[in-house]
Design an enzyme around this catalytic site. Structure first.
Site, PDB file in Angstrom:
ATOM      1  CG  ASP A  13      -1.998  -1.315   1.216  1.00 11.52           C
ATOM      2  OD1 ASP A  13      -2.178  -1.631  -0.038  1.00 11.52           O
ATOM      3  OD2 ASP A  13      -2.321  -1.572   2.385  1.00 11.52           O
ATOM      4  CE  LYS A  16       2.570  -2.636  -4.429  1.00  8.75           C
ATOM      5  NZ  LYS A  16       2.092  -2.300  -2.903  1.00  8.75           N
ATOM      6  N   GLY A  40      -4.643  -4.535  -3.780  1.00 11.74           N
ATOM      7  CA  GLY A  40      -5.449  -3.407  -4.032  1.00 11.74           C
ATOM      8  C   GLY A  40      -4.731  -2.287  -4.585  1.00 11.74           C
ATOM      9  CG  HIS A  41      -2.043  -2.236  -6.938  1.00  5.79           C
ATOM     10  ND1 HIS A  41      -0.976  -2.721  -7.872  1.00  5.79           N
ATOM     11  CD2 HIS A  41      -1.688  -2.531  -5.930  1.00  5.79           C
ATOM     12  CE1 HIS A  41      -0.258  -3.574  -7.182  1.00  5.79           C
ATOM     13  NE2 HIS A  41      -0.669  -3.619  -5.935  1.00  5.79           N
ATOM     14  CD  GLN A 223       0.894  -9.022  -2.441  1.00  2.00           C
ATOM     15  OE1 GLN A 223       1.538  -9.547  -3.242  1.00  2.00           O
ATOM     16  NE2 GLN A 223      -0.432  -8.597  -2.817  1.00  2.00           N
TER      17      GLN A 223
HETATM   18  P1  GDP Z   1      -0.956   0.013  -3.635  1.00  2.18           P
HETATM   19  O1  GDP Z   1      -1.350  -1.049  -2.992  1.00  2.18           O
HETATM   20  O2  GDP Z   1       0.656   0.229  -3.380  1.00  2.18           O
HETATM   21  O3  GDP Z   1      -1.121   0.604  -5.084  1.00  2.18           O
HETATM   22  O4  GDP Z   1      -1.249   1.290  -2.613  1.00  2.18           O
HETATM   23  P2  GDP Z   1      -2.870   1.578  -2.300  1.00  2.18           P
HETATM   24  O5  GDP Z   1      -3.744   2.146  -3.570  1.00  2.18           O
HETATM   25  O6  GDP Z   1      -3.547   0.453  -1.575  1.00  2.18           O
HETATM   26  O7  GDP Z   1      -2.821   2.638  -1.292  1.00  2.18           O
HETATM   27  C1  GDP Z   1      -2.212   3.960  -1.570  1.00  2.18           C
HETATM   28  C2  GDP Z   1      -3.366   5.003  -1.115  1.00  2.18           C
HETATM   29  O8  GDP Z   1      -2.879   6.265  -1.237  1.00  2.18           O
HETATM   30  C3  GDP Z   1      -4.474   5.131  -2.430  1.00  2.18           C
HETATM   31  O9  GDP Z   1      -5.592   5.425  -1.799  1.00  2.18           O
HETATM   32  C4  GDP Z   1      -3.835   6.077  -3.365  1.00  2.18           C
HETATM   33  O10 GDP Z   1      -4.824   6.618  -4.068  1.00  2.18           O
HETATM   34  C5  GDP Z   1      -3.158   7.110  -2.359  1.00  2.18           C
HETATM   35  N1  GDP Z   1      -1.865   7.780  -2.753  1.00  2.18           N
HETATM   36  C6  GDP Z   1      -1.236   7.571  -3.737  1.00  2.18           C
HETATM   37  N2  GDP Z   1      -0.052   8.270  -3.844  1.00  2.18           N
HETATM   38  C7  GDP Z   1      -0.282   9.405  -3.149  1.00  2.18           C
HETATM   39  C8  GDP Z   1       0.118  10.670  -2.660  1.00  2.18           C
HETATM   40  O11 GDP Z   1       1.179  10.976  -3.421  1.00  2.18           O
HETATM   41  N3  GDP Z   1      -0.505  11.375  -1.885  1.00  2.18           N
HETATM   42  C9  GDP Z   1      -1.801  11.080  -1.259  1.00  2.18           C
HETATM   43  N4  GDP Z   1      -2.340  11.924  -0.601  1.00  2.18           N
HETATM   44  N5  GDP Z   1      -2.285   9.965  -1.585  1.00  2.18           N
HETATM   45  C10 GDP Z   1      -1.695   8.977  -2.478  1.00  2.18           C
HETATM   46  P1  IMO Z   2      -0.924  -4.186  -2.232  1.00  4.93           P
HETATM   47  O1  IMO Z   2      -0.286  -4.867  -3.613  1.00  4.93           O
HETATM   48  C1  IMO Z   2      -0.811  -4.600   2.142  1.00  4.93           C
HETATM   49  C2  IMO Z   2      -0.856  -8.604   3.864  1.00  4.93           C
HETATM   50  C3  IMO Z   2      -2.211  -9.070   4.774  1.00  4.93           C
HETATM   51  C4  IMO Z   2      -1.585  -9.836   5.589  1.00  4.93           C
HETATM   52  C5  IMO Z   2      -0.496 -10.766   5.016  1.00  4.93           C
HETATM   53  C6  IMO Z   2      -0.808 -11.942   4.349  1.00  4.93           C
HETATM   54  O2  IMO Z   2      -2.049  -3.530  -2.363  1.00  4.93           O
HETATM   55  O3  IMO Z   2       0.143  -3.454  -1.597  1.00  4.93           O
HETATM   56  P2  IMO Z   2      -2.538 -12.694   2.108  1.00  4.93           P
HETATM   57  O4  IMO Z   2      -3.885 -12.504   1.975  1.00  4.93           O
HETATM   58  O5  IMO Z   2      -1.650 -12.166   1.080  1.00  4.93           O
HETATM   59  O6  IMO Z   2      -1.942 -14.219   2.599  1.00  4.93           O
HETATM   60  O7  IMO Z   2      -1.954 -12.039   3.424  1.00  4.93           O
HETATM   61  O8  IMO Z   2      -0.225  -9.759   3.763  1.00  4.93           O
HETATM   62  N1  IMO Z   2      -0.996  -8.177   2.536  1.00  4.93           N
HETATM   63  C7  IMO Z   2      -1.273  -6.645   1.975  1.00  4.93           C
HETATM   64  N2  IMO Z   2      -0.893  -5.945   2.788  1.00  4.93           N
HETATM   65  N3  IMO Z   2      -0.928  -4.512   0.787  1.00  4.93           N
HETATM   66  C8  IMO Z   2      -1.351  -5.651   0.064  1.00  4.93           C
HETATM   67  O9  IMO Z   2      -1.297  -5.562  -1.491  1.00  4.93           O
HETATM   68  C9  IMO Z   2      -1.196  -6.866   0.531  1.00  4.93           C
HETATM   69  N4  IMO Z   2      -1.438  -8.162   0.264  1.00  4.93           N
HETATM   70  C10 IMO Z   2      -1.482  -8.977   1.301  1.00  4.93           C
HETATM   71  O10 IMO Z   2      -2.860  -7.975   5.088  1.00  4.93           O
HETATM   72  O11 IMO Z   2      -0.821  -9.165   6.692  1.00  4.93           O
HETATM   73 MG    MG Z   3      -2.853  -1.599  -1.689  1.00  3.50          MG
END
Ligand code: GDP
Ligand code: IMO
Ligand code: MG
Length: 439
Positions: A13, A16, A40-41, A223
């Site tokens: 999170d 990416k 979850g991206h 991840q």
């Molecule tokens: P990922 O799993 O690495 O793709 O990250 P996620 O999408 O799960 O979580 C990142 C969160 O931060 C999302 O809600 C994005 O919309 C938000 N986000 C990403 N880059 C930025 C940033 O530079 N500033 C802010 N405020 N939010 C961001």
């Molecule tokens: P993105 O790509 C954050 C965490 C779960 C748990 C552990 C194992 O959005 O960054 P799993 O279901 O993979 O067997 O769970 O890994 N986890 C993540 N945490 N971002 C993710 O993906 C994750 N994918 C798995 O919360 O701790």
């Molecule tokens: Mg994510």
């Protein structure tokens, strides 16, 4: 053959999805190489928010190929829903390609994920419950079903003939109570196979071909490094290899094709699920970061634990993946704090730790040591417009110092800087774009 691998440097999170979407504008192809719908991206374009779980974020840029590589595990029902909802929102999925070697998440994998977590009682991993671990376990145990199998009725039935009774016995032993039905599983998954077959192909050959033709390829990690099955905080990890070395294997190409590796570093740290987290904040500062950063999971909606940036973690990630650039995200969220802390090292019983410990008992004893940097005011809309128009020099002075401090500590330049959720709220600081390494 310029290629860039995008890797999460913390516990996932990091943003990416947003970074991949930003760079994908200039790419020809985006390839996911590991993980499944535990990812979850999120990508925000204007006021439209997209949450991608299976499909590479590059799908949101028209005309690009979006490849799900052999190293990914796929829940076909979830993938079809994702496809349908993108199409409903006017996003073309014509560029999607799915590896015939990618393993399939079956209904018993989801059930086993839940059952194993219940059996662990006090030692839960806090998985996403999507069947990721059991699916990768079956792949390694040579009990898996692959995407290519879903179009071959007799092969699928032959596999389910022994797999379903085997999984039933395990579910019974776990006192799960579910009765698996081979016929209905076969029917459901053969229908998925029919629906997806137009996208299923030998994607390794496709990616290799693009690289040989010097097309620009982005590899989208899921991840984060601390969730890596080998190098993360085991057993509180996911079940795949999340470091850059797997980009090649999980996409089906040679590692010699990789030119750059960008580590996505969130300006602070978050973690979902269980497991140690040395810089975790339990006070109102942690709650303020969570609230300002909207730190709730894209996949499960769970609240993310928050803490200060941990350079022991990001330097370890850099060592493992060979970062050539940092994509720093969410620095805007740190606006409005009087001071900001950054962890530079750990001590255990007064002694400095030389490297990230493998033993979680040692990690629990680690004390995070911080440097305190001065904070900056929140950026107003007008200031943001000026920054986006004029660049880095317009950033608040202490924000620039924060970026420079991280660059110095990691000995890597920040190449992309995220200043907000939206696609355009991003500064491109790359000195050289899409360089091919000399070979
Ligand atoms: P990922 O799993 O690495 O793709 O990250 P996620 O999408 O799960 O979580 C990142 C969160 O931060 C999302 O809600 C994005 O919309 C938000 N986000 C990403 N880059 C930025 C940033 O530079 N500033 C802010 N405020 N939010 C961001
Ligand atoms: P993105 O790509 C954050 C965490 C779960 C748990 C552990 C194992 O959005 O960054 P799993 O279901 O993979 O067997 O769970 O890994 N986890 C993540 N945490 N971002 C993710 O993906 C994750 N994918 C798995 O919360 O701790
Ligand atoms: Mg994510």
């Amino acid at each position: 053959m310029p290629s860039v691998v995008i890797i999460g440097s913390q516990w996932g999170d990091e943003g990416k999805g947003k970074i991949v979407d930003f760079l994908a504008n200039e790419a020809n192809m985006v390839v996911r190489f590991q993980g499944g719908n535990n990812a979850g991206h999120s990508v925000k374009i204007g006021e439209d928010l997209f949450a991608l779980h299976h499909i590479p974020s590059g799908i949101l840029r028209p005309g690009k190929l979006a490849v799900i590589g052999n190293g990914v595990v796929i829940d076909p029902g979830v993938l079809i829903n994702e496809l349908d909802s993108l199409e409903d929102r006017g996003v073309s999925v014509k560029g999607l390609r799915i590896s015939d070697r990618a393993h399939v998440i079956m209904p018993y994998h989801r059930l086993l994920d839940g059952a194993e977590e219940r059996m662990r009682k006090g030692a839960k991993v806090g998985t996403t419950g999507r069947g990721i671990g059991p699916s990768y376990s079956d792949k390694t145990a040579r009990l898996g079903i692959r995407m290519g199998d879903l179009v071959d009725e007799s092969l699928l039935l032959e596999k389910l003939e022994f797999l379903v009774p085997l999984k039933q016995r395990i579910l019974d032993a776990y006192q799960d109570g579910t009765k698996l039905n081979k016929g209905s599983i076969a029917k459901e998954y053969l229908a998925y196979g029919q629906r997806l077959k137009e996208y299923v192909t030998d994607t390794g050959a496709l990616v290799q071909d693009a690289l040989e033709k010097k097309r620009r390829v982005l590899f989208e990690g899921a991840q984060g490094t601390m969730l890596d099955i080998d190098h993360g905080t085991y057993p509180f990890v996911t079940s795949s290899t999340t470091v850059s070395g797997n980009a090649a294997s999980g996409a089906g190409v040679s590692p010699l094709h990789i030119d750059d590796v960008y580590g996505v570093v969130k300006a602070y740290t978050t973690r979902v699920g269980e497991g140690p987290f040395p810089t975790e904040l339990f006070d109102e500062i942690g709650s303020k970061i969570a609230e300002k950063g909207g730190e709730f999971g894209t996949t499960t909606g769970r609240a993310r634990r928050c803490g200060w940036l941990d350079l022991v973690v990001t330097n370890y990630a850099s060592r493992l993946s060979g970062f050539t650039g940092i994509a720093m995200t969410k620095i805007d969220v740190l606006g409005g704090f009087d001071e900001i802390k950054v962890c530079t090292h750990y001590t255990v019983r007064g002694k400095k730790m030389a490297c990230f410990p493998s033993d979680l008992r040692v990690l629990k004893e680690c004390e995070a040591k911080y440097v305190t940097l001065p904070g900056w005011e929140e950026m107003g809309e007008e200031q943001m417009r000026r920054i986006l128009a004029k660049g880095f020099a317009e950033l608040p002075k202490n924000m620039r110092s924060y970026v420079k401090f991280v660059e110095k500590q990691m000995r890597i330049p920040v190449v992309v800087l995220g200043l907000g959720r939206r696609r355009n709220e991003t500064l491109d600081l790359r000195k050289r774009k899409w360089r091919a390494r000399p070979r």
